[in-house]
Design an enzyme around this catalytic site. Structure first.
Site, mmCIF file in Angstrom:
data_model
loop_
_atom_site.group_PDB
_atom_site.id
_atom_site.type_symbol
_atom_site.label_atom_id
_atom_site.label_comp_id
_atom_site.label_asym_id
_atom_site.label_seq_id
_atom_site.Cartn_x
_atom_site.Cartn_y
_atom_site.Cartn_z
ATOM 1 C CB SER A 1 42.083 46.428 43.046
ATOM 2 O OG SER A 1 42.231 47.026 41.795
ATOM 3 C CD GLN B 1 45.785 42.395 37.299
ATOM 4 O OE1 GLN B 1 46.388 42.240 36.246
ATOM 5 N NE2 GLN B 1 44.944 43.399 37.490
ATOM 6 N N GLY B 2 45.997 39.799 41.587
ATOM 7 C CA GLY B 2 45.785 40.411 42.898
ATOM 8 C C GLY B 2 46.441 41.775 42.999
ATOM 9 C CD GLU C 1 45.763 50.096 27.971
ATOM 10 O OE1 GLU C 1 44.822 49.624 27.325
ATOM 11 O OE2 GLU C 1 45.654 50.619 29.073
ATOM 12 C CB SER D 1 38.420 38.561 37.075
ATOM 13 O OG SER D 1 38.038 39.899 36.950
ATOM 14 C CD GLU E 1 36.227 59.509 37.092
ATOM 15 O OE1 GLU E 1 36.601 58.314 37.055
ATOM 16 O OE2 GLU E 1 35.085 59.876 36.776
#
Lengths: 393, 377
Positions: free
Chosen positions: A127, A124-125, A242, A159, A373
Site C-alpha cells: 500500500s 510487506q510493502g 486465501e 506491519s 467496498e
C-alpha cells in the site's frame, strides 16, 4: 456428505494438542519476556522445529507436504489454544508461496529457511498513500541501473516494519506501460541505506503500522521475483491465496464466548446483562452467524479438496466475517452500559479496557486485506456477473 | 470432509428444476390470490409420486427413495423456486413422522399410501396462542391408551394444505406429554374451515370436537411421543427453510439478470454500485443461508446434539434472507418490480408467509439463546 476429518487427521490433532500442552509454558514466557521480539522468534523456531510451520510447502522447500485438512486442523487447534499468530505470519502466507511458485532456485534457498525459522522477519510493502484499494496505481519507482534497481517512494500501513529484516515490495519499473504491466516484485534488505521507517499511530492508539520511505535505495537485480514488469500478476496470485477461514471461525467463537461470560457477570439492577432479552437475541444472532461462517468454510474446504476452484467465494467470507467481528465487538462494548466509555487505567474500567481495543481492532478488519467496498465489487462482478462499475482500470 | 452436494443430488435438483418449470406455472399462485387457495392437481401429484419424490427421504424398503433429509430439502428448495404449493413439503415432513413412528402398521400402511400418492397427509401443530412450537400446544387427547381409544378436542390453526388432506397428524397433550395423533379427515367430529395465506397457499382451521381415535393412532418414537414431535417439528422447519432459500435465490437471480439488461443513464443499472452492492449483500446472505441449511440437515440426519439449534439458525437466518432478497427484488426492478405481472411479489408473499410459519426469526433466536446463553460456565 460428512463433516468428518480422517482418522489420520484426528491423530494429527491429538499430536498437536499434546505438543501444545507440553510447550504452553514457553508461550506464557513470550508475554512476559524482556525482549518480546526475540521470544516471538524463538517460539516460531520451536514450532518450526516441531514440524508445525510451512505445513503444506514442498519438502524440498523446507515444508512438510502435509494435506490441506491437516493445515485446517492445525489452524483450528492453534486458534482454540489462543496461540498468537506467528511473528513471520505475513511472509509465511504470502511471500513463501510466491517464492515457491515464482522464485528462482537461488531465491528459494536464500530466503525460505529464514522465513520458516523466523531468523529473518519480513514486512510487506504494497500500500501507498495514493494506492490503497487501487493498488496497481502505485507510484514507488524502481529504475534498473546496471545490476541494481534504484528505488524511490513511500509505502504505508506496513506491519512489522520497525523490526523487519527484509521487505517484499511492489514498485513501478515501467511508468509508460498500462498500470498493471509495469510493476515488479522486489526483495529489499531493510538495512540498505536510504530505507527509513516511521511508526504510525492508528485510530485505536496502537503502533501496529509504519510508513516506510525509500530514498535511492539500491536493490540487486537478482532480488526481483519473476520477470521485471511481471510483478502484479505474481502479487495478485498470493493476494487471492486465501485460506478457508476456518481458523477465523474459532477466533470469533472465542470472542462470543468471552462476551457471554462477561454478560453473565455484568450487573443490571438485580439481574445480569445476560438476562436482558435484547442481549440474548444479539448473542443468539452471532451464534447463528458464526455457524453460518463455519459451514461456509466447510463448503470452501470441500471445494478445495475436490480440486474445484474457490473462485470469488473467499470475498464472501471476508466481507461477512469482518462485519460479524465488528458487530460482536460493538455489542461487547455496549454490554458494559454506562461504564462502556470508561478509559483504561481509570477506576471502574470494564475488562481493563480490552473492549475499547477490541472495538478499534475490529474496525480495521473491513479495511485491511481488501476493503468491504472492494469485496462487494468482486462479488457483484465475479459471482453475480454484473457489469463493471465505471472506474479507471 | 465432504460438505457439498453429491453428483446424484445435483442431478436430482436439475431434474426437479426442469420438471417443475414445465409442469407448474407461477400464474396459478397469482390467480389463487383472488380465488380459492392453490393446490397441486391430482395428475401432477401422481407424477411427483412416480418420480419417487413423495417419500424421497424414506427407507427404500418402505417404498421411499432412501435419501437423507438434505435431499428432501434440495427438492423443497426447487419447489420454492417454482412457486409450487406447499403440499409437497408438508407431505415430506409427514412422511418423515410416519416413518419414524414406532408403530409398524403406520409404516406399512399409511406411509405406502402417502408415497404412492393415494393419501395426502398434513401436520396440525400450531394453535392460536400468538407464538409457535410444541411448547404452546394445549389441545388435549384424553383417555388411557390402554382403553384403546383417545378423545381429542380443540382447535388447530394455520394447518398447511388442510383442504386436500386425507389425514391430519395432530399434535396434542396426552398425560402431560406431547404427542402426535393420526386423525382421518372424515372422522366424526372433525371440521375443516378454509383459510388462505397471503401467497394464495391453502391453510385451514381444524376443529376437533370429541374426536375418537384408536390408541394405535398415536405416533411415538420408541414409546416417546414428545421426542418424535420435537424432531418432526425440526424436520418440517428445515424444509420450510429450504423453501425460503429457493425464493431468495431465484429472486436474486431474476434481479441480477434484470440489472444486467435494464439500461438507464446509458448503462446497465447493474454497473451502479448502489444496485450491485445491495445484490452482493443478498448473495452473501444466500450463501450463508445455504451453508446453514446444509449444516442443519446433516445434523438432523446424524442426530447431533446441536441439531435443533442449527435448524433454528437456518430458519431464523433464511426468514430474513428471503424477505430481504424479495424486497430488494421489488425495489431494484423499479416500477416493473411493483407490478402484478412480475413474479417477484409472489416470492415476496411466499417469503413473508413462510417466515411466519413454524417460527419467526425472533422465536428461533430465543431457542438458540436458551441453548447457548444459559449453558454452565
Amino acid at each position: 456428505m460428512d463433516l468428518l476429518f480422517s482418522p489420520a487427521d484426528e491423530q494429527y490433532r491429538t499430536r498437536i494438542r499434546a505438543w501444545l500442552s507440553d510447550n504452553a509454558g514457553d508461550l506464557a514466557l513470550i508475554a512476559k519476556a524482556e525482549d518480546p521480539l526475540q521470544a516471538a522468534r524463538d517460539w516460531q523456531r520451536k514450532m518450526y522445529e516441531a514440524g508445525f510451520v510451512g505445513l503444506t510447502w514442498p519438502k524440498s522447500c523446507g515444508g512438510q507436504e502435509a494435506s490441506l485438512t491437516q493445515q485446517v486442523v492445525l489452524s483450528e487447534e492453534l486458534a482454540q489454544a489462543r496461540i498468537p499468530h506467528l511473528i513471520n505470519g505475513i511472509a509465511l502466507t504470502t511471500l513463501g508461496p510466491t517464492l515457491i511458485q515464482h522464485g528462482t532456485e537461488q531465491q528459494r534457498q536464500r530466503f525460505l529457511p529464514g522465513i520458516l525459522s523466523a531468523k529473518e522477519i519480513w514486512c510487506q510493502g504494497f500500500s501507498e498513500p495514493g494506492a490503497g484499494s487501487d493498488l496497481p496505481s502505485l507510484t514507488t519507482r524502481a529504475v534498473l541501473d546496471g545490476d541494481e534497481f534504484v528505488v524511490n517512494g513511500q509505502k504505508v500501513w506496513t506491519s512489522l516494519a520497525p523490526i523487519a529484516d527484509w521487505c517484499f515490495l511492489l514498485a513501478r519499473t515501467d511508468p509508460k506501460a498500462p498500470k498493471r504491466e509495469g510493476i515488479s516484485y522486489l526483495l529489499c534488505d531493510m538495512k540498505t541505506p536510504g530505507v527509513t521507517v516511521r511508526p504510525l499511530r492508528n485510530a485505536g492508539g496502537g503502533f501496529h503500522f509504519s510508513e516506510v520511505f525509500f530514498e535511492d535505495v539500491k536493490i540487486p537485480r537478482d532480488n526481483c521475483v519473476g520477470e521485471i514488469n511481471g510483478g502484479w500478476k505474481i502479487a495478485r496470485s498470493t493476494l487471492e491465496h486465501e485460506r478457508s477461514g476456518l481458523s477465523g471461525v474459532v477466533a470469533l467463537e472465542a470472542n462470543l464466548e468471552r462476551q457471554r461470560q462477561m454478560a453473565a457477570k455484568l450487573k443490571v439492577g438485580d439481574k445480569t446483562a445476560l438476562d436482558k432479552p435484547g442481549n440474548r437475541q444479539k448473542l443468539a444472532q452471532y451464534w447463528i452467524e458464526i455457524e453460518g461462517l463455519r459451514h461456509l468454510g466447510y463448503r470452501a474446504l470441500s471445494d478445495q479438496l475436490a480440486g474445484r476452484p474457490p473462485g470469488a467465494s473467499a470475498s464472501v467470507g471476508k466481507l461477512f466475517s469482518s462485519r460479524l467481528r465488528q458487530k460482536i465487538a460493538k455489542t461487547s462494548l455496549e454490554l458494559a452500559g454506562p461504564l462502556a466509555p470508561v478509559a483504561k487505567k481509570s477506576p471502574h474500567v470494564i475488562e481493563r479496557g480490552r473492549l475499547h481495543a477490541g472495538y478499534f481492532d475490529a474496525l480495521g478488519y473491513s479495511i485491511g486485506g481488501g476493503t468491504s467496498e472492494i469485496m462487494h465489487n468482486t462479488i457483484a462482478e465475479r459471482i453475480l456477473g454484473l457489469p463493471r462499475s465505471t472506474r479507471d482500470d | 470432509m465432504d460438505f457439498e452436494l453429491s453428483a446424484e443430488q445435483v442431478a436430482m435438483r436439475d431434474v426437479a428444476r426442469n420438471m417443475l418449470g414445465e409442469r407448474w406455472h407461477p400464474d396459478k399462485m397469482r390467480e389463487a390470490i383472488d380465488k380459492p387457495p392453490a393446490t397441486i392437481p391430482t395428475d401432477l401429484w401422481a407424477e411427483l409420486s412416480q418420480m419417487g419424490w413423495l417419500g424421497v427421504n424414506c427407507d427404500e424398503i418402505l417404498g421411499g427413495g432412501g435419501q437423507d433429509i438434505l435431499t428432501a430439502a434440495i427438492l423443497v428448495e426447487e419447489a420454492g423456486r417454482a412457486l409450487l404449493p406447499s403440499t409437497f413439503s408438508t407431505n415430506l415432513a409427514s412422511a418423515w413422522a410416519i416413518e419414524n413412528s414406532a408403530n409398524q402398521a403406520h409404516r406399512d400402511g399409511l406411509l405406502t399410501e402417502l408415497v404412492l400418492g393415494n393419501k395426502r397427509v398434513t401436520l396440525a401443530i400450531e394453535e392460536n396462542h400468538g407464538s409457535w412450537g410444541p411448547d404452546t400446544i394445549e389441545l388435549n387427547a384424553t383417555g388411557n391408551d390402554r382403553d384403546d381409544t383417545l378423545h381429542l378436542s380443540g382447535t388447530k390453526l394455520l394447518v398447511p394444505d388442510g383442504s386436500t388432506a386425507d389425514l391430519f397428524l395432530v399434535a396434542a397433550r396426552h398425560d402431560e406429554n406431547l404427542c402426535l395423533v393420526a386423525v382421518d379427515a372424515d372422522a366424526q367430529g372433525v371440521t375443516v374451515n378454509a383459510m388462505k395465506r397471503l401467497d394464495g397457499a391453502d391453510i385451514v382451521e381444524l376443529e376437533l370436537n370429541d374426536v375418537a381415535v384408536p390408541a394405535s393412532a398415536l405416533l411415538q418414537w420408541g414409546g416417546d411421543g414428545e421426542s418424535l414431535l420435537r424432531e418432526v417439528y425440526s424436520v418440517f422447519t428445515v424444509l420450510i427453510a429450504a423453501d425460503l432459500l429457493g425464493s431468495a435465490e431465484v429472486t436474486l437471480q431474476m434481479t441480477s439478470d434484470y440489472a444486467k439488461e435494464r439500461v438507464q443513464f446509458g448503462q446497465p443499472i447493474g454497473s451502479f454500485q448502489a444496485v450491485s452492492h445491495r445484490l452482493a449483500d443478498i448473495l452473501v446472505q444466500v450463501e450463508i443461508g445455504r451453508s446453514l441449511l446444509y449444516g442443519a440437515c446433516l445434523a438432523l440426519t446424524e442426530q447431533r446434539e446441536e441439531r435443533h439449534a442449527l435448524v433454528a439458525a437456518a430458519k431464523s437466518w433464511l426468514n430474513e434472507t428471503a424477505i430481504d432478497a424479495t424486497e430488494a427484488g421489488v425495489q431494484l426492478h423499479g416500477g416493473i418490480g411493483y407490478s402484478w405481472e412480475l413474479d417477484v411479489h409472489l416470492h415476496l408473499r411466499r417469503a413473508r408467509s413462510n417466515a411466519a410459519t413454524l417460527g419467526d426469526s425472533d422465536f428461533h433466536r430465543d431457542q438458540i439463546a436458551n441453548y447457548y446463553c444459559d449453558r454452565p460456565g
